[in-house]
Design an enzyme around this catalytic site. Structure first.
Site, PDB file in Angstrom:
ATOM      1  N   ASN A  11      50.655  26.512  23.824  1.00 49.78           N
ATOM      2  CA  ASN A  11      50.824  26.974  22.446  1.00 49.78           C
ATOM      3  C   ASN A  11      52.109  27.803  22.404  1.00 49.78           C
ATOM      4  O   ASN A  11      52.125  28.945  22.852  1.00 49.78           O
ATOM      5  CB  ASN A  11      49.599  27.814  22.057  1.00 49.78           C
ATOM      6  CG  ASN A  11      49.760  28.502  20.720  1.00 49.78           C
ATOM      7  OD1 ASN A  11      50.689  28.199  19.967  1.00 49.78           O
ATOM      8  ND2 ASN A  11      48.871  29.430  20.421  1.00 49.78           N
ATOM      9  N   LYS A  13      53.580  29.007  19.911  1.00 52.69           N
ATOM     10  CA  LYS A  13      53.613  29.976  18.799  1.00 52.69           C
ATOM     11  C   LYS A  13      54.959  29.868  18.066  1.00 52.69           C
ATOM     12  O   LYS A  13      55.521  28.781  17.992  1.00 52.69           O
ATOM     13  CB  LYS A  13      53.319  31.382  19.324  1.00 52.69           C
ATOM     14  CG  LYS A  13      52.047  31.385  20.189  1.00 52.69           C
ATOM     15  CD  LYS A  13      51.524  32.732  20.525  1.00 52.69           C
ATOM     16  CE  LYS A  13      50.238  32.553  21.340  1.00 52.69           C
ATOM     17  NZ  LYS A  13      49.602  33.818  21.662  1.00 52.69           N
ATOM     18  N   HIS A  98      43.174  29.756  15.469  1.00 57.13           N
ATOM     19  CA  HIS A  98      43.728  30.679  16.463  1.00 57.13           C
ATOM     20  C   HIS A  98      43.573  32.113  15.952  1.00 57.13           C
ATOM     21  O   HIS A  98      43.701  32.373  14.754  1.00 57.13           O
ATOM     22  CB  HIS A  98      45.198  30.363  16.734  1.00 57.13           C
ATOM     23  CG  HIS A  98      45.732  31.117  17.913  1.00 57.13           C
ATOM     24  ND1 HIS A  98      46.124  32.431  17.819  1.00 57.13           N
ATOM     25  CD2 HIS A  98      45.878  30.765  19.208  1.00 57.13           C
ATOM     26  CE1 HIS A  98      46.503  32.846  19.024  1.00 57.13           C
ATOM     27  NE2 HIS A  98      46.369  31.851  19.888  1.00 57.13           N
ATOM     28  N   GLU A 100      45.477  34.533  15.957  1.00 56.36           N
ATOM     29  CA  GLU A 100      46.636  35.046  15.205  1.00 56.36           C
ATOM     30  C   GLU A 100      46.616  34.518  13.770  1.00 56.36           C
ATOM     31  O   GLU A 100      47.050  35.214  12.841  1.00 56.36           O
ATOM     32  CB  GLU A 100      47.932  34.670  15.944  1.00 56.36           C
ATOM     33  CG  GLU A 100      48.105  35.540  17.192  1.00 56.36           C
ATOM     34  CD  GLU A 100      48.888  34.909  18.325  1.00 56.36           C
ATOM     35  OE1 GLU A 100      49.586  33.902  18.100  1.00 56.36           O
ATOM     36  OE2 GLU A 100      48.786  35.423  19.451  1.00 56.36           O
ATOM     37  N   GLU A 168      39.099  32.224  23.524  1.00 57.16           N
ATOM     38  CA  GLU A 168      40.236  33.110  23.734  1.00 57.16           C
ATOM     39  C   GLU A 168      39.868  34.534  23.314  1.00 57.16           C
ATOM     40  O   GLU A 168      39.967  34.878  22.121  1.00 57.16           O
ATOM     41  CB  GLU A 168      41.433  32.649  22.895  1.00 57.16           C
ATOM     42  CG  GLU A 168      41.923  31.260  23.243  1.00 57.16           C
ATOM     43  CD  GLU A 168      43.381  31.085  22.858  1.00 57.16           C
ATOM     44  OE1 GLU A 168      44.177  30.793  23.749  1.00 57.16           O
ATOM     45  OE2 GLU A 168      43.716  31.270  21.676  1.00 57.16           O
ATOM     46  N   GLY A 174      48.202  37.504  25.230  1.00 59.46           N
ATOM     47  CA  GLY A 174      49.528  38.109  25.278  1.00 59.46           C
ATOM     48  C   GLY A 174      49.546  39.512  25.882  1.00 59.46           C
ATOM     49  O   GLY A 174      50.546  40.217  25.780  1.00 59.46           O
ATOM     50  N   SER A 210      46.348  35.026  28.491  1.00 57.89           N
ATOM     51  CA  SER A 210      47.055  35.484  29.695  1.00 57.89           C
ATOM     52  C   SER A 210      46.832  34.593  30.919  1.00 57.89           C
ATOM     53  O   SER A 210      46.773  35.077  32.048  1.00 57.89           O
ATOM     54  CB  SER A 210      46.705  36.939  30.017  1.00 57.89           C
ATOM     55  OG  SER A 210      47.162  37.779  28.963  1.00 57.89           O
TER      56      SER A 210
END
Ligand code: PGA
Length: 249
Positions: A11, A13, A98, A100, A168, A174, A210
């Site tokens: 991904n 992003k 996701h 985010e 996730e 991250g 991560s």
């Protein structure tokens, strides 16, 4: 119950400009040609790169995915992209839900489910993301939270051929922090049992948050982990390739 081989999905992003991106996937495709890893591979770049990368990956073992899609087929939705457009650009996957997107755009489970359904309608494999926040984990609510998200985010008709679920934990995305292998095993085991109870036991369960070359082998060996959704480490071909090669035989 037969689970397909692992999937390692990158991904990207909101990262990547054309020249670097094409070079990166061309390198990845060449490595896959020379030494095919025992996993399925996908790269999910920003929408602006899809056509260029589809061209670069044509005929390769590396599939292409979008990072989001709208629930509608077309219409007055400025700035959005439909599942049919992703398919038209050469995608076979679409990430939906996701964290985010959930955080930045207020996306909630019923919308995620509608997006997954739209992805299915366009012939795409939906990568449905879920995961708890740190506060939820601290309150020992992680299993309940992912259970609710799974129930509400998977559309009817979700099966192994059109759906992948990515666990996730938000606090691991991250941050360089990962759950213990026991924590990953616990959540994945719980999700597997829920899917099995629903006749969907062969849906692949990815871990994301991560993942890097140094921890991929251990994470990918955990029971009920059928691949990884990789953010930061997917931007460097060496790292992404090392993760792909960490899949158990
Ligand atoms: P990360 O991101 O690997 O950079 O933690 C994972 C993701 O958001 O899918």
């Amino acid at each position: 119950m037969t689970i397909q081989r692992p999937l390692i999905a990158g991904n990207w992003k909101m990262n990547g400009l054309r020249r670097d991106a094409v070079a990166r996937v061309t390198d990845l495709a060449a490595r896959a040609r020379a030494d095919g890893p025992g996993c399925d591979m996908a790269v999910c770049p920003p929408a602006s790169l899809l056509y260029s990368l589809a061209e670069a990956l044509d005929g390769s073992a590396v599939a292409l995915g979008g990072q989001d899609c709208h629930m509608a087929e077309s219409g007055a939705h400025t700035g959005d992209i439909s599942a049919a457009m992703l398919a038209d650009a050469g995608c076979s996957y679409a990430i939906v839900g996701h964290s985010e997107r959930r955080a930045d755009h207020g996306e909630i489970d019923p919308l995620v489910r509608a997006k997954a359904e739209a992805a299915h309608g366009a012939g795409l494999i939906a990568i449905v993301c879920l995961g708890e926040s740190e506060a939820m984990r601290d309150a020992e609510e992680a299993l309940d939270v992912v259970q609710g998200q799974l129930k509400q985010s998977l559309p009817p008709g979700a099966e192994a051929d059109n759906t992948v679920v990515a666990y996730e934990p938000i606090w691991a995305i991250g941050t360089g922090r990962t759950p213990t292998l026991e924590q990953i095993a616990e959540v994945h085991g719980h999700l597997r049992a829920l899917l099995e109870a629903n006749g969907q036991g062969d849906i692949r369960l990815l871990y994301g948050g991560s993942v890097k070359p140094s921890n991929a082998r251990d994470i990918l060996a955990v029971a009920n982990v059928n691949g990884a959704l990789v953010g930061g480490a997917s931007l460097a071909v060496d790292d992404f390739w090392a993760i792909c090669q960490s899949c158990p035989d």
